[in-house]
Design an enzyme around this catalytic site. Structure first.
Site, PDB file in Angstrom:
ATOM      1  N   CYS A   1     -19.025  -3.284   4.314  1.00 45.43           N
ATOM      2  CA  CYS A   1     -19.121  -4.125   3.115  1.00 45.43           C
ATOM      3  C   CYS A   1     -18.322  -5.412   3.297  1.00 45.43           C
ATOM      4  CB  CYS A   1     -18.689  -3.370   1.862  1.00 45.43           C
ATOM      5  SG  CYS A   1     -17.058  -2.618   1.976  1.00 45.43           S
TER       6      CYS A   1
ATOM      7  N   CYS B   1     -17.265   7.045   0.347  1.00 37.35           N
ATOM      8  CA  CYS B   1     -16.867   5.920   1.203  1.00 37.35           C
ATOM      9  C   CYS B   1     -16.407   6.439   2.574  1.00 37.35           C
ATOM     10  CB  CYS B   1     -15.757   5.126   0.522  1.00 37.35           C
ATOM     11  SG  CYS B   1     -15.118   3.802   1.562  1.00 37.35           S
TER      12      CYS B   1
ATOM     13  N   CYS C   1     -22.717  -6.921  -0.069  1.00 37.96           N
ATOM     14  CA  CYS C   1     -21.827  -5.805   0.268  1.00 37.96           C
ATOM     15  C   CYS C   1     -22.403  -4.485  -0.232  1.00 37.96           C
ATOM     16  CB  CYS C   1     -20.424  -6.044  -0.296  1.00 37.96           C
ATOM     17  SG  CYS C   1     -20.387  -6.394  -2.059  1.00 37.96           S
TER      18      CYS C   1
ATOM     19  N   CYS D   1     -23.628  -1.169   2.322  1.00 35.01           N
ATOM     20  CA  CYS D   1     -22.905   0.114   2.358  1.00 35.01           C
ATOM     21  C   CYS D   1     -23.855   1.250   2.757  1.00 35.01           C
ATOM     22  CB  CYS D   1     -22.287   0.407   0.988  1.00 35.01           C
ATOM     23  SG  CYS D   1     -21.435   2.008   0.994  1.00 35.01           S
TER      24      CYS D   1
ATOM     25  N   ASP E   1       0.834  -1.197   0.000  1.00 37.13           N
ATOM     26  CA  ASP E   1       0.000   0.000   0.000  1.00 37.13           C
ATOM     27  C   ASP E   1       0.873   1.253   0.000  1.00 37.13           C
ATOM     28  OD1 ASP E   1      -2.371   1.327   0.042  1.00 37.13           O
ATOM     29  OD2 ASP E   1      -2.697   1.183   2.198  1.00 37.13           O
TER      30      ASP E   1
ATOM     31  N   CYS F   1     -14.158   1.821   7.869  1.00 38.60           N
ATOM     32  CA  CYS F   1     -15.485   1.192   7.846  1.00 38.60           C
ATOM     33  C   CYS F   1     -15.309  -0.239   7.347  1.00 38.60           C
ATOM     34  CB  CYS F   1     -16.399   1.975   6.906  1.00 38.60           C
ATOM     35  SG  CYS F   1     -17.951   1.156   6.479  1.00 38.60           S
TER      36      CYS F   1
ATOM     37  N   CYS G   1     -24.827 -12.702  -5.544  1.00 38.91           N
ATOM     38  CA  CYS G   1     -24.789 -12.012  -4.234  1.00 38.91           C
ATOM     39  C   CYS G   1     -24.552 -10.510  -4.428  1.00 38.91           C
ATOM     40  CB  CYS G   1     -23.662 -12.610  -3.393  1.00 38.91           C
ATOM     41  SG  CYS G   1     -23.399 -11.751  -1.819  1.00 38.91           S
TER      42      CYS G   1
ATOM     43  N   CYS H   1     -18.590 -14.363  -6.664  1.00 34.43           N
ATOM     44  CA  CYS H   1     -19.658 -13.558  -6.070  1.00 34.43           C
ATOM     45  C   CYS H   1     -21.036 -14.023  -6.533  1.00 34.43           C
ATOM     46  CB  CYS H   1     -19.479 -12.078  -6.433  1.00 34.43           C
ATOM     47  SG  CYS H   1     -18.147 -11.265  -5.533  1.00 34.43           S
TER      48      CYS H   1
HETATM   49  S1  SF4 Z   1     -20.689  -9.750  -0.264  1.00 31.78           S
HETATM   50 FE1  SF4 Z   1     -19.976  -8.700  -2.114  1.00 31.78          FE
HETATM   51  S2  SF4 Z   1     -17.882  -9.343  -2.385  1.00 31.78           S
HETATM   52 FE2  SF4 Z   1     -18.819 -10.819  -0.952  1.00 31.78          FE
HETATM   53  S3  SF4 Z   1     -19.596 -12.490  -2.255  1.00 31.78           S
HETATM   54 FE3  SF4 Z   1     -21.273 -11.035  -1.988  1.00 31.78          FE
HETATM   55  S4  SF4 Z   1     -21.086  -9.682  -3.794  1.00 31.78           S
HETATM   56 FE4  SF4 Z   1     -19.128 -10.738  -3.594  1.00 31.78          FE
HETATM   57  S1  SF4 Z   2     -16.011   0.756   3.463  1.00 30.46           S
HETATM   58 FE1  SF4 Z   2     -18.062   1.297   4.227  1.00 30.46          FE
HETATM   59  S2  SF4 Z   2     -18.624   3.179   3.137  1.00 30.46           S
HETATM   60 FE2  SF4 Z   2     -16.863   2.272   2.050  1.00 30.46          FE
HETATM   61  S3  SF4 Z   2     -17.792   1.042   0.447  1.00 30.46           S
HETATM   62 FE3  SF4 Z   2     -17.495  -0.328   2.208  1.00 30.46          FE
HETATM   63  S4  SF4 Z   2     -19.438  -0.212   3.329  1.00 30.46           S
HETATM   64 FE4  SF4 Z   2     -19.385   1.523   1.918  1.00 30.46          FE
END
Ligand code: SF4
Ligand code: SF4
Length: 393
Positions: free
Chosen positions: A289, A259, A239, A243, A178, A286, A236, A233
């Site tokens: 997700c 975000c 995530c 959010c 990173d 956060c 699904c 995925c």
């Molecule tokens: S939560 Fe998001 S990243 Fe995880 S399997 Fe489901 S769609 Fe994919």
């Molecule tokens: S880190 Fe939090 S705000 Fe950012 S995309 Fe994931 S759920 Fe959304």
């Protein structure tokens, strides 16, 4: 791979001569050692990652917000990874993963509260958070609760670098985590470690999605692993639904400007008012997700205890008071990635969290900040929180 591709030391010994102990091929010898340091390891070539058009379009859309260094990194990425800018002799990339998944998510991490826990449960407000005793509790993202992951990863990457130089004389290597013009996620997928989920992070069948990535560019020629070419995925969308700010604008496309990780860490100025109510109790990063992803359910637990930092719940009023001076902030968060946001940024974030989940007990502390903090931006966020608390029934 031809083992003679590898360099000889001053005595004419090549990596092959020193590494091929018994029948173990060189690449597997390196993997075996790297797995004593990291939770997962894969190998790929130093060819430039693909998806350049996607990255260009993402930057063009402005989704990176104030993170202008991403454009700089993009310029540096212009050619293959083995440019002189990175490591002139790179012939392989060792991609490593280190889990920070220390067990099942707490109810707070899942955004679940009993009605008796708080009058501000998500069911009653639509916003995650918990007032709790003492004025309110805030949440720190999982990755930031223990030691600074940059330090932990660099130490391990340097250990691997030094081991390679010792075992395969003449080898030069350089680690990134990173920290440079490296797209670790794409390299990791190409090295077979996992796939990029709809939340944009890499998912590993072994580790779930709570892990850090690092890359060691090395002059050693290693056999690349097959790329991870499946996307698990399916249908699904958990995530995306999880959010709170709608930052995942399409599968695998993040508008960083919305975000909470960006708003609480990368953004130096004022948080847009329309987003503040959606941030709930998050004060640094956060996980919503990542926490929603079902691939965590069978993930292997983290092995590196330095990254462990408890449940990440903090008393917001006590923290607001502690953040009166830079010295107190730096002493409290020494060795933590939370230093990144600075005193001003963290106090701003605490004000927003109190505006969302605080109780009337927090009002005196917020009034002090609104009157005395040297930063006009922090004072404005304290006023915003006070307004929220005073109008709340
Ligand atoms: S939560 Fe998001 S990243 Fe995880 S399997 Fe489901 S769609 Fe994919
Ligand atoms: S880190 Fe939090 S705000 Fe950012 S995309 Fe994931 S759920 Fe959304």
């Amino acid at each position: 791979m031809k083992q003679t591709d590898n360099p000889a030391d001053e005595n004419g010994r090549t990596g092959e001569r020193r590494a091929n102990r018994g029948d173990t091929p060189l690449t597997e010898t390196v993997r075996e050692y790297a797995l004593t340091l990291f939770d997962a390891v894969g190998f790929t070539t130093p060819a430039a990652p693909g998806h350049a058009a996607f990255v260009d379009a993402w930057l063009e859309a402005g989704y990176h917000g104030e993170m202008s260094y991403l454009k700089t990194r993009k310029r540096l990425r212009g050619g293959p990874l083995n440019s002189q800018k990175l490591l002139g002799k790179a012939r392989s990339v060792i991609v490593v993963a280190q889990s920070y998944d220390f067990g099942p998510l707490t109810p707070a991490e899942r955004g679940e509260y009993k009605e008796s826990d708080s009058s501000l449960s998500p069911r009653s407000t639509g916003v995650r958070g918990q007032a709790g005793a003492g004025g309110g509790q805030g949440q720190i993202a999982r990755y930031a609760r223990g030691a600074d992951y940059h330090q932990v990863m660099w130490e391990k990457l340097n250990t691997l670098r030094d081991w390679l130089a010792e075992e395969f004389p003449g080898t030069v290597s350089r680690g990134y985590t990173d920290s440079g013009p490296i797209r670790e996620r794409e390299l990791a997928a190409r090295a077979g470690l996992g796939w990029q989920g709809k939340h944009t992070n890499l998912i590993s069948l072994k580790l779930g999605n709570f892990f850090f990535l690092g890359a060691l560019l090395t002059s050693l020629k290693l056999e690349p692993d097959p790329p991870f070419d499946k996307h698990h995925c399916g249908t699904c969308t958990r995530c995306i639904a999880a959010c709170p700010t709608g930052a995942i604008v399409a599968p695998m496309t993040l508008d960083a400007r919305r975000c909470i990780s960006y708003l609480t860490i990368e953004l130096h100025g004022s948080i847009p008012e329309e987003l503040r109510p959606l941030m709930g109790d998050h004060i640094f990063g956060c996980d919503d997700c990542l926490a929603a992803c079902p691939w965590n359910d069978k993930a292997q637990a983290a092995s590196e205890q330095k990254l462990y930092g408890g449940e990440g719940r903090v008393d917001l009023v006590a923290l607001l008071a502690l953040l009166a001076t830079d010295e107190a902030f730096e002493a409290r968060f020494a060795g933590s990635p939370i230093l990144r946001t600075g005193r001003t940024g963290l106090r701003r974030n605490v004000c927003v969290a109190l505006g969302n989940v605080g109780s009337p007990e927090a009002i005196p502390a917020l009034e002090t900040v609104a009157q005395t903090d040297p930063s006009e931006m922090v004072r404005e966020h304290a006023h915003w929180a006070l307004t929220r608390l005073c109008v709340r029934p």
